[in-house]
Design an enzyme around this catalytic site. Structure first.
Site, PDB file in Angstrom:
ATOM      1  CB  SER A  66      36.799  53.272  15.065  1.00  0.00           C
ATOM      2  OG  SER A  66      36.216  54.272  14.285  1.00  0.00           O
ATOM      3  CE  LYS A  69      38.598  55.169  12.475  1.00  0.00           C
ATOM      4  NZ  LYS A  69      38.046  56.276  13.285  1.00  0.00           N
ATOM      5  CE1 TYR A 193      37.724  55.277   8.562  1.00  0.00           C
ATOM      6  CE2 TYR A 193      35.619  56.135   7.787  1.00  0.00           C
ATOM      7  CZ  TYR A 193      36.510  55.917   8.808  1.00  0.00           C
ATOM      8  OH  TYR A 193      36.201  56.314  10.081  1.00  0.00           O
ATOM      9  CE1 TYR A 241      38.339  57.622  17.527  1.00  0.00           C
ATOM     10  CE2 TYR A 241      36.617  56.796  18.965  1.00  0.00           C
ATOM     11  CZ  TYR A 241      37.357  56.704  17.811  1.00  0.00           C
ATOM     12  OH  TYR A 241      37.108  55.685  16.944  1.00  0.00           O
TER      13      TYR A 241
HETATM   14  N1  GLN Z   1      32.631  54.361  10.399  1.00  0.00           N
HETATM   15  C1  GLN Z   1      32.566  55.248  11.526  1.00  0.00           C
HETATM   16  C2  GLN Z   1      32.758  56.686  11.090  1.00  0.00           C
HETATM   17  O1  GLN Z   1      33.595  56.912  10.264  1.00  0.00           O
HETATM   18  C3  GLN Z   1      33.625  54.863  12.510  1.00  0.00           C
HETATM   19  C4  GLN Z   1      33.696  55.788  13.695  1.00  0.00           C
HETATM   20  C5  GLN Z   1      33.973  55.083  14.988  1.00  0.00           C
HETATM   21  O2  GLN Z   1      33.839  53.879  15.127  1.00  0.00           O
HETATM   22  N2  GLN Z   1      34.307  55.855  15.994  1.00  0.00           N
HETATM   23  O3  GLN Z   1      32.095  57.559  11.529  1.00  0.00           O
END
Ligand code: GLN
Length: 310
Positions: A66, A69, A193, A241
């Site tokens: 993530s 992102k 993604y 988060y």
């Molecule tokens: N590829 C992971 C997912 O979509 C990324 C989530 C993360 O790093 N928090 O679950």
């Protein structure tokens, strides 16, 4: 603080991390990540025009997950500008990264671009008018340009592992589709993604890739200064988060975590710091990575909320 002192701090933080018995738990819902040895730790500090300082397993590549992102958001804002905010919000979610509950309540408009649902929409936006292959190439191009390093690649096995097991992400994508907030079929957007999440980097490479967000004079200019401030604000409020408040309290800097155990943290006007330890805390953020960043900021006084060590 001179480089010798900073290097000594990194060595101490690394020794403490290796000595800590509670390493957290590696992500087990992605089979390829479940197999990673939790007894690894690395940290790197990059500053424009100055030597990069590293300690621990700083040459080992890990799945940035993530953390990607941030790069996709910067790219999407570059192509769509503020129109992105018609499809995604800018508020902390207070929920797990893969939560379905908010999406149901808020009728398919994800709270922010860093939870999975929001990142899926952002990736969908980057995909507009392009083939998945081209969209992925532009994401990878952005990351390589940011890091000034061509030796950055996608691990197809990790991506395939997630395509096979990413049921929650498919559920989120179908829910977005049902609300008209996904412009491409779920498998196309998610394929892109999952591959973006499967980019692998060393800590040093990731620290370099974050330099464009420091706003330093000699850093790569990939986005405007006003956008740098906005992306950093989102990292501070949403980058961890439902653990974002905790990270802001403990570290006091904008950061973005990934379930691979990486965290990219920006020290505005000063440095970009990457840390990696695969074991996660209860929020799905690197446990030792968070602790290491807390120690680093305690010892250096780096913070957006004041700037002096005790
Ligand atoms: N590829 C992971 C997912 O979509 C990324 C989530 C993360 O790093 N928090 O679950």
């Amino acid at each position: 603080m001179d480089d010798a002192r900073l290097q000594a701090i990194l060595e101490q933080i690394t020794a403490d991390a290796f000595a800590e018995p509670d390493k957290g738990r590696v992500a087990n819902y992605i089979p390829q990540l479940a197999a990673i040895d939790a007894n690894q730790f690395a940290i790197a500090i990059a500053r424009p025009g100055r030597p990069t300082l590293t300690a621990g397993n700083a040459d080992t590549r890990f799945s940035i997950q993530s953390v990607s992102k941030v790069f996709t958001l910067a790219l999407a804002l570059g192509t769509l500008g503020d129109r992105l905010w018609e499809r995604v919000g800018r508020e902390p979610s207070g929920q797990a990264f893969d939560s379905m509950v908010l999406l149901e309540q808020e009728k398919g408009r994800p709270r922010n671009p860093f939870i999975n649902a929001g990142a899926i929409v952002t990736t969908d936006a980057v995909l507009s008018g392009a083939e998945p292959r081209e969209a992925l190439a532009s994401i990878l191009r952005f990351v390589r340009d940011a890091a000034a390093d061509e030796d950055i690649h996608i691990n197809d096995t990790v991506a395939a592992s997630e395509i096979a097991t990413g049921h929650r992400n498919f559920a989120l994508a179908h829910y977005l589709l049902s609300h008209g907030n996904l412009m491409h079929p779920a498998d196309l957007t998610l394929g892109t993604y999952f591959h973006q999440c499967a980019i692998e980097m060393t800590c040093a490479q990731l620290a370099h890739a974050g330099l464009f967000l420091t706003g330093c004079e000699n850093a790569p200019r990939l986005v405007s200064h006003s956008r740098i401030r906005r992306i950093n604000a989102l990292m501070m409020t949403c980058g961890h988060y439902d653990g974002s408040g905790d990270y802001a309290y403990r570290v006091g800097l904008p950061g973005k975590s990934g379930v691979g155990g990486g965290i990219l943290t920006i020290v505005p006007g000063r440095a970009s710091v990457a840390v990696w330890a695969p074991g996660l805390n209860r929020y799905g953020n690197s446990k030792l990575g968070t602790e290491a960043m807390q120690s680093l900021t305690d010892l250096t006084g780096w913070s957006v909320f004041g700037a002096a060590p005790d």
